[in-house]
Design an enzyme around this catalytic site. Structure first.
Site, PDB file in Angstrom:
ATOM      1  CE  LYS A  54      -3.859  -2.261   2.307  1.00 22.47           C
ATOM      2  NZ  LYS A  54      -4.496  -2.617   3.570  1.00 22.47           N
ATOM      3  CD  GLN A  98      -3.345  -4.450   6.611  1.00 24.46           C
ATOM      4  OE1 GLN A  98      -3.256  -3.534   5.813  1.00 24.46           O
ATOM      5  NE2 GLN A  98      -3.972  -5.590   6.304  1.00 24.46           N
ATOM      6  CG  ASP A 121     -10.060  -0.155   4.214  1.00 24.19           C
ATOM      7  OD1 ASP A 121      -9.675  -0.456   3.067  1.00 24.19           O
ATOM      8  OD2 ASP A 121      -9.412  -0.409   5.251  1.00 24.19           O
TER       9      ASP A 121
END
Ligand code: NAP
Length: 302
Positions: A54, A98, A121
């Site tokens: 990422k 995460q 997200d």
């Protein structure tokens, strides 16, 4: 018939260059770049490798990237305080925690503490609600389903009026992609069925599908005879079925298989995604797209 391969790796490159171009234009005009913070708790090797990818992608695109590594024993209170700090930081447009989190931390509490306008997200209940309403309400579609829809649209598959069958009803793939495909609008307008472990005749439903999206996590679940001739098959499944030695690095790597019997299915389908190299590369790409979108919302140019 041999199906056309829908390659996530190729589509990813196209989308990333579009994002890169837009980032440069916004920087010139508004003096700002998208800001993304990735919060990693502990040292889970799989999480480290996702986060590294990422960060690498964000840097390539010219984003302002902050990697915030925290120890595995961070308290829930301290993590909430950290999220609050980034919620109030104007240089940050996207906050990414995460997963999975250590057991002593309530995952739901943490994800719900992220400002919905920085939840790139798309997992916050506010964004799930926005997705359900559809149209202009949608801010951040969740990344894997958004990637699936992009792949379908960019490979020229007609979605309007199409029978879409989604295998799996998880909150991160099955339910959101089904919801997105039934919305009124481009890239959607489909007639959608969701099937799961309690479905009576899985094969009969799959056979009706013009677009079959499989996200079950069961290697080879979908048999070639369940596929309609010429259908578009999107295989989301990523299953580790063994290990092999990489020719490139000489190191042990996982052998990955999808939820569809690819070799036989490709002789029946009109188009199909491979595993690996299909849906996988799209998730981080769409995360970057959502972060750019977040900056555009804050500048009032989205
Ligand atoms: P999940 O939370 O385990 O959900 C799986 C769903 O499939 C459940 O709804 C389950 O039904 C259904 N299912 C399982 N076995 C089935 C069967 N035999 N017949 C019918 N339905 C069945 O999984 P997920 O998180 O959605 O992920 C699914 C797969 O996609 C996994 O392989 C995962 O690794 C992969 N994935 C890939 C990406 C990516 O490439 N970027 C991202 C996310 C996930 P019930 O609800 O009835 O149990």
């Amino acid at each position: 018939m041999t199906a056309k391969l829908i390659k996530g790796t190729e589509i990813r490159e196209k989308i990333l260059s579009e994002i890169e171009k837009e980032v440069k234009e916004i920087k010139e005009k508004h003096g700002q770049v998208p800001g993304l913070v990735t919060i990693l708790i502990g040292a889970n090797p799989a999480s480290i490798s996702y986060v590294t990818l990422k960060i690498k992608t964000a840097n390539r695109l010219g984003f302002h990237e902050i990697q915030d590594d925290q120890p595995a024993d961070i308290s829930e209170e301290d993590l909430l305080a950290l999220i609050s700090k980034y919620n109030n930081d104007d240089s940050i447009n996207g906050i990414l925690v995460q997963l999975p989190l250590p057991k002593h931390i309530n995952e739901k509490k943490i994800l719900n503490a992220i400002d919905p306008d920085k939840d790139v997200d798309g997992f916050h209940p506010v964004n799930v609600g926005r997705l359900m309403i559809g149209g202009d309400e949608v801010k951040f579609p969740p990344c894997t389903p958004a990637g699936i829809q992009e792949m379908i649209v960019r490979s020229g598959v007609e979605t309007s009026g199409a029978e879409v069958v989604v295998v799996g009803r998880s909150n991160i793939v099955g339910k959101p992609i089904a919801n997105m495909m039934l919305q009124k609008g481009p890239g959607a307008n489909s007639t959608v069925t969701i099937v799961h472990t309690r479905t009576k005749d899985l094969a009969a439903h799959c056979k009706r599908a013009d677009i079959l999206i499989v996200a079950a996590g069961v290697p080879g679940l979908v048999k070639p005879e369940w596929i309609k001739e010429g259908a578009c098959v999107i295989d989301v499944g990523v299953n580790r079925v063994g290990e092999k030695i990489s020719e490139k690095t000489g190191k042990k790597i996982a052998i990955l298989r999808g939820d569809v019997d690819f070799d036989k299915a490709k002789e029946i389908a009109g188009s199909i995604t491979p595993v690996p190299g299909g849906v996988g590369p799209m998730t981080i790409t769409m995360l970057m797209k959502n972060t750019l979108k977040s900056l555009k919302f804050s500048l009032g140019i989205a």
